[in-house]
Design a protein around this motif. Structure first.
Motif, short mmCIF file in Angstrom:
data_model
loop_
_atom_site.label_atom_id
_atom_site.label_comp_id
_atom_site.label_asym_id
_atom_site.label_seq_id
_atom_site.Cartn_x
_atom_site.Cartn_y
_atom_site.Cartn_z
N LEU A 190 103.88 -54.20 73.23
CA LEU A 190 102.76 -54.25 72.38
C LEU A 190 101.57 -53.56 73.13
CD1 LEU A 190 102.91 -57.83 70.84
CD2 LEU A 190 104.06 -55.83 70.10
N LEU A 191 100.89 -52.64 72.26
CA LEU A 191 99.59 -52.14 72.73
C LEU A 191 98.58 -52.54 71.75
CD1 LEU A 191 101.02 -48.46 73.34
CD2 LEU A 191 99.95 -50.20 75.24
N LEU A 192 97.64 -53.27 72.20
CA LEU A 192 96.57 -53.53 71.20
C LEU A 192 95.30 -52.93 71.82
CD1 LEU A 192 98.47 -56.25 71.43
CD2 LEU A 192 96.25 -57.59 70.73
N ALA A 193 94.48 -52.49 70.80
CA ALA A 193 93.29 -51.67 70.83
C ALA A 193 92.25 -52.87 71.56
CB ALA A 193 92.60 -51.20 69.51
N ALA A 194 91.23 -52.33 71.99
CA ALA A 194 90.22 -53.43 72.53
C ALA A 194 89.63 -54.33 71.50
CB ALA A 194 88.95 -52.51 73.40
N PRO A 247 91.41 -52.31 75.84
CA PRO A 247 92.89 -52.27 75.64
C PRO A 247 93.69 -53.23 76.16
CG PRO A 247 92.12 -50.27 75.68
CD PRO A 247 91.16 -51.16 76.52
N ALA A 248 95.02 -53.80 75.61
CA ALA A 248 95.83 -54.64 76.33
C ALA A 248 97.48 -53.96 76.03
CB ALA A 248 95.79 -56.13 75.55
N ARG A 249 97.88 -54.28 77.00
CA ARG A 249 99.42 -54.02 76.92
C ARG A 249 100.14 -55.36 77.22
NH1 ARG A 249 101.51 -48.37 79.23
NH2 ARG A 249 100.54 -49.32 81.13
N LEU A 250 101.16 -55.75 76.38
CA LEU A 250 101.86 -56.81 76.51
C LEU A 250 103.47 -56.58 76.47
CD1 LEU A 250 100.04 -58.97 73.87
CD2 LEU A 250 99.16 -58.52 76.03
#
Ligand code: MN
Length: 322
Positions: A190-194, A247-250
């Protein structure tokens, strides 16, 4: 990937919130000439399994000029599947069932050991930066003595407001991976925008793990920092994730509780101490004068690296993990 850590450290785990258990990583040398290091969040003393997921190694971004990259000579596996998932770089995989594959970012490479397999993993010459994970799945008793196999799948990107997902195992956001597994599982990047907030529909019979690669998130209302693995028990039908200022990558992992006790040692998953001792003896018997001879774990073809001997067994009996 090969587990070279035969004496795992005890790690104290802080509780991150009412529902979220935070598993912090410990650094483990992977081996190779300059001993690339990985961050291991599973197994640990407080938790060994999330669904059938039984091993989580997270590494990089590493400058290969400094670390030497990944150089893992042929080594055996039993009773598990390995999932290689890269964010940056490339790894050449070769196994004794005749599969040679390039592991690339955003593409699933799932190797099933079953009864026995051996493989090598080496980052390619063109790789300057190596960044990714290796995950293991325990095979249920009915499947753990099966034939070895290898599956590749490049999942499509699923886009939502502030979210890009790649579902490599199981189902999420209406996307279902075509890759079959022996127990129900979820695996997704999952890539989440800031600052993005998403609420995912999840299977209430699953327990879940949230591994943070970059950035920080709030998962089910509790904070997780980069490199942490958050654990959530079964019983929730939604999961809220909120990215921090970056941004976060999970990775989101899940599955119903495995329900079988396993014994993990080195690169083997079995059910008893005696079984693992026997696996080790068979592997050692295939190594003659530094070369690999055919047998239960086969031979990795076209392999320039000498096979990896098994470490000594601990003095104590191996204990089951449940
Ligand atoms: Mn391996």
């Amino acid at each position: 990937m090969s587990n070279l850590d035969t004496r795992p450290d005890e790690v104290v785990c802080a509780s991150g919130g009412a529902d979220l258990e935070v598993l912090t990583p410990r650094e483990v040398p992977l081996g190779g000439p300059r001993a690339m290091r990985v961050r291991r969040t599973l197994p640990q003393r407080s938790r060994s399994l999330i669904g059938a997921w039984c091993f989580v190694d997270h590494y990089g971004p590493d400058d290969v000029a400094d670390t030497g990259g990944m150089v893992v000579p042929p080594h055996p596996h039993t009773g598990l599947s390995t999932v290689s998932w890269l964010f940056t770089g490339e790894i050449q995989h070769r196994d004794s069932a005749g599969h040679a594959a390039l592991v690339r970012p955003g593409e699933l490479n799932l190797m099933t050991a079953g009864h026995g397999i051996s493989h090598s993993e080496v980052s390619t010459e063109g790789t300057d930066v190596l960044h990714g994970v290796q995950l293991w799945l325990a095979l249920p008793d009915a499947a753990r003595d099966g034939e070895p196999g290898f599956v590749h799948h490049a999942p499509p990107a699923v886009e939502r407001d502030g979210l890009t997902a790649r579902v490599f195992l199981g189902s999420l956001l209406g996307e279902t991976s075509p890759v079959g597994t022996h127990t129900p599982l979820l695996g997704a990047e999952l890539l989440l925008a800031a600052g993005a907030r998403v609420v995912l529909d999840v299977d209430a019979s699953y327990e879940h793990g949230v591994l943070v690669d970059t950035g920080s998130v709030s998962a089910a209302g509790a904070p997780l920092a980069a490199n942490d693995l958050g654990y959530l028990a079964p019983g929730r039908s939604t999961l809220e994730l909120v990215a921090g200022d970056e941004p976060a990558r999970l990775l989101l992992l899940g599955g119903p509780p495995f329900g079988e006790e396993i014994v993990m040692w080195w690169n083997f998953v079995g059910r008893t101490h005696e079984e693992v001792v026997a696996y080790r003896e068979v592997w050692q018997s295939q190594l003659v004068d530094g070369t690999q001879h055919d047998g239960r774990f086969g031979v990795v073809a076209d392999e320039p690296l000498a096979p990896l001997p098994a470490p000594e067994l601990p003095n104590a009996r191996l204990r089951t993990r449940s």
